[in-house]
Design an enzyme around this catalytic site. Structure first.
Site, PDB file in Angstrom:
ATOM      1  N   GLU A 121      95.026 -50.303  83.580  1.00 58.42           N
ATOM      2  CA  GLU A 121      96.297 -50.179  82.853  1.00 58.42           C
ATOM      3  C   GLU A 121      97.262 -51.304  83.199  1.00 58.42           C
ATOM      4  O   GLU A 121      98.124 -51.650  82.399  1.00 58.42           O
ATOM      5  CB  GLU A 121      96.974 -48.830  83.183  1.00 58.42           C
ATOM      6  CG  GLU A 121      96.543 -47.714  82.256  1.00 58.42           C
ATOM      7  CD  GLU A 121      97.402 -46.456  82.351  1.00 58.42           C
ATOM      8  OE1 GLU A 121      97.021 -45.470  81.724  1.00 58.42           O
ATOM      9  OE2 GLU A 121      98.434 -46.433  83.048  1.00 58.42           O
ATOM     10  N   HIS A 165      69.747 -47.021  91.302  1.00 57.02           N
ATOM     11  CA  HIS A 165      68.584 -46.526  90.559  1.00 57.02           C
ATOM     12  C   HIS A 165      68.910 -46.314  89.090  1.00 57.02           C
ATOM     13  O   HIS A 165      68.168 -45.667  88.375  1.00 57.02           O
ATOM     14  CB  HIS A 165      68.058 -45.245  91.214  1.00 57.02           C
ATOM     15  CG  HIS A 165      67.612 -45.488  92.620  1.00 57.02           C
ATOM     16  ND1 HIS A 165      66.307 -45.632  92.984  1.00 57.02           N
ATOM     17  CD2 HIS A 165      68.330 -45.675  93.760  1.00 57.02           C
ATOM     18  CE1 HIS A 165      66.221 -45.877  94.285  1.00 57.02           C
ATOM     19  NE2 HIS A 165      67.444 -45.904  94.770  1.00 57.02           N
ATOM     20  N   LYS A 224      97.539 -41.588  70.916  1.00 55.32           N
ATOM     21  CA  LYS A 224      98.414 -40.406  70.874  1.00 55.32           C
ATOM     22  C   LYS A 224      98.984 -40.219  69.472  1.00 55.32           C
ATOM     23  O   LYS A 224      99.017 -39.104  68.947  1.00 55.32           O
ATOM     24  CB  LYS A 224      99.577 -40.568  71.865  1.00 55.32           C
ATOM     25  CG  LYS A 224      99.148 -40.483  73.316  1.00 55.32           C
ATOM     26  CD  LYS A 224     100.358 -40.517  74.224  1.00 55.32           C
ATOM     27  CE  LYS A 224      99.948 -40.712  75.670  1.00 55.32           C
ATOM     28  NZ  LYS A 224     101.051 -41.014  76.542  1.00 55.32           N
TER      29      LYS A 224
HETATM   30  O1  PA5 Z   1     100.077 -44.598  84.570  1.00 51.28           O
HETATM   31  C1  PA5 Z   1     100.642 -43.995  83.672  1.00 51.28           C
HETATM   32  O2  PA5 Z   1     101.811 -44.191  83.367  1.00 51.28           O
HETATM   33  C2  PA5 Z   1      99.888 -42.945  82.871  1.00 51.28           C
HETATM   34  O3  PA5 Z   1      98.560 -42.860  83.215  1.00 51.28           O
HETATM   35  C3  PA5 Z   1     100.532 -41.595  83.098  1.00 51.28           C
HETATM   36  O4  PA5 Z   1     100.488 -41.284  84.459  1.00 51.28           O
HETATM   37  C4  PA5 Z   1      99.841 -40.508  82.295  1.00 51.28           C
HETATM   38  O5  PA5 Z   1      99.822 -40.847  80.939  1.00 51.28           O
HETATM   39  C5  PA5 Z   1     100.546 -39.186  82.468  1.00 51.28           C
HETATM   40  O6  PA5 Z   1     101.877 -39.300  82.088  1.00 51.28           O
HETATM   41  P1  PA5 Z   1     102.948 -38.200  82.450  1.00 51.28           P
HETATM   42  O7  PA5 Z   1     103.083 -38.150  83.923  1.00 51.28           O
HETATM   43  O8  PA5 Z   1     104.196 -38.665  81.786  1.00 51.28           O
HETATM   44  O9  PA5 Z   1     102.448 -36.894  81.886  1.00 51.28           O
END
Ligand code: PA5
Length: 434
Positions: free
Chosen positions: A276, A297, A411
């Site tokens: 990310e 393996h 989303k």
């Molecule tokens: O790193 C990030 O920002 C995302 O992976 C969030 O942690 C994830 O989408 C969950 O978001 P939230 O804590 O707002 O539910």
């Protein structure tokens, strides 16, 4: 203690130091999300005490299962830590305290229905974790678990058995917590999800699972004291430098390899952190992972002999927590008597050395990363090392390490297809394409 062996060139080490300056001086893109840097040194004792209080309260209530609800950064750090510290066969052994199980990290009907079956007859509590307070997966799971807990213990009982970790002021979860009177913990505004393991996001579930959160934070603080040193020996600088050097040389996939199944979810946490943070603007090393020798393996053939786009980071643990030696056998039908008296881990280490040399011979460069042993302190060091390494590496790559514009795409489509109010037109368009 975390050690790294890699030999980046002076040119890349110098570039990494420039990127480290940007991170240290907080003048790069995303610099309003650098709150994670000071977490290890500025976590107040009062936060640990608040976590202890939840642990003690739920112990008094006789809680046997804690459902930790969250996804992405609101789930992976706690899962990784608990799994690394737990007995491999924890789920099949008599429980020593509450078991922490996870929900809201997928939308599987079977998973959540079976979770309810598992909860039947047990004393249950829940921690719901969402920074935005609006993420669909944990919100749906929480609706299910909240209703289960309310049906079992009533509204008043639910109030004692539900804790929320969310934004200080915004989001549906915050509003709901205020209305329902849940105990809440705050995720600081300037800490992004994937950098939040040392906030209550990670600390509460880890404490509830019975692990030492002070030692975890202390380990991170020890790493923070070393990770900003402006020299070529700084392991975060070396890691960022070598990754970018390999990437520029055509290696676009990093395979993080461990030799201990307990570290599987550490790799999952790492994949989110690096994926990310770096995968944007058409750039980025794709983070992949494997557990060896198991995956030797399966993936071993590709690593040794497939497309030459990989480099490996071999992550090992220096000391085992348990001891097991290989016995002698009078008949020696399996031909293994030459290993009599050796520790099983010795075989694991030789497998690691052998695979490293063989993969290097096959054109897969290897970085060696090691941790002294699996405990809270070392995990704290590891998390912080990876976080700084990630910030430096992403700045070298020329991207903002702290945003995630790409995760919104699916989303919108999901909301449109689910029929969420406001997404009608998009839903119609999408349905034509199905
Ligand atoms: O790193 C990030 O920002 C995302 O992976 C969030 O942690 C994830 O989408 C969950 O978001 P939230 O804590 O707002 O539910």
């Amino acid at each position: 203690m975390i050690k790294l062996t890699a030999n980046p060139s002076e040119k890349y080490l110098d570039k990494a130091l420039e990127a480290l300056d940007v991170l240290a001086n907080e003048n790069g893109p995303g610099n309003d999300f650098l709150g994670w840097k000071k977490l290890p040194t500025e976590t107040p004792e009062s936060l640990f005490e608040e976590c202890d209080e939840v642990v003690a309260n739920w112990k008094n209530l006789g809680v046997e299962v804690v459902v930790a609800i969250g996804i992405g950064g609101s789930y992976l750090g706690a899962k990784a830590t608990i799994e690394a510290l737990s007995h491999n066969f924890e789920a099949y052994m008599p429980a020593k305290g509450p078991r922490v199980v996870f929900a809201g990290h997928n939308l599987s009907e079977d998973y959540h229905a079976e979770l309810l079956e598992y909860l039947e007859g047990k004393s249950v509590a829940a921690v719901v974790i969402s920074k935005s307070g609006t993420t669909t997966e944990p919100a749906l799971a929480f609706r299910i678990i909240k209703s289960y807990i309310e049906a079992k213990y009533g509204k008043e009982g639910a109030r004692e058995r539900i804790v929320a970790v969310t934004d200080a002021a915004r989001g549906a979860l915050k509003t709901m917590s205020n209305d329902e009177g849940y105990k809440t913990f705050v995720i600081p505004d300037d800490v992004g999800g994937r950098f939040s393991v040392l906030t209550p996001v990670g600390l509460i579930p880890i404490a509830l699972a019975g692990y030492d959160i002070r030692a975890l934070v202390k380990g991170a603080a020890a790493m923070a004291a070393k990770c900003y040193e402006r020299n070529h020996d700084n392991i975060a600088v070396r890691y960022a430098a070598i990754r970018n050097e390999y990437y520029d040389g055509g290696k676009s996939i990093e395979l993080l390899v461990n030799y201990n199944p307990k570290l599987h979810s550490i790799s999952e946490w790492w994949k989110q952190l690096y994926g990310e943070s770096e995968g944007k603007d058409g750039k980025g090393i794709f983070p992949a992972s494997a557990t060896f020798t198991t995956d030797l393996h399966s993936l071993g053939q590709y690593v040794q002999d497939g497309q030459r786009i990989l480099f490996e980071t071999m992550f090992s643990v220096e000391k085992t927590n348990k001891s097991l030696t290989i016995g002698s056998d009078a008949q020696n039908l399996d031909g293994l008597n030459y290993l009599t008296g050796k520790h099983l881990e010795y075989c694991n280490q030789m497998a690691e050395a052998g695979s490293r040399l063989s993969h290097m011979d096959g054109g897969v460069p290897c970085i060696s990363l090691s941790m002294e042993k699996i405990d809270e302190y070392n995990l704290g060091e590891l998390f912080y090392f990876f976080e700084v390494g990630c910030g430096v590496s992403a700045y070298m790559l020329g991207v903002n390490p702290f945003d995630q514009p790409g995760v919104e795409g699916y989303k919108k489509n999901m909301f449109a297809l689910l029929g969420k109010p406001g997404f009608e037109a998009q839903g119609e368009e999408l349905r034509k394409r199905l």
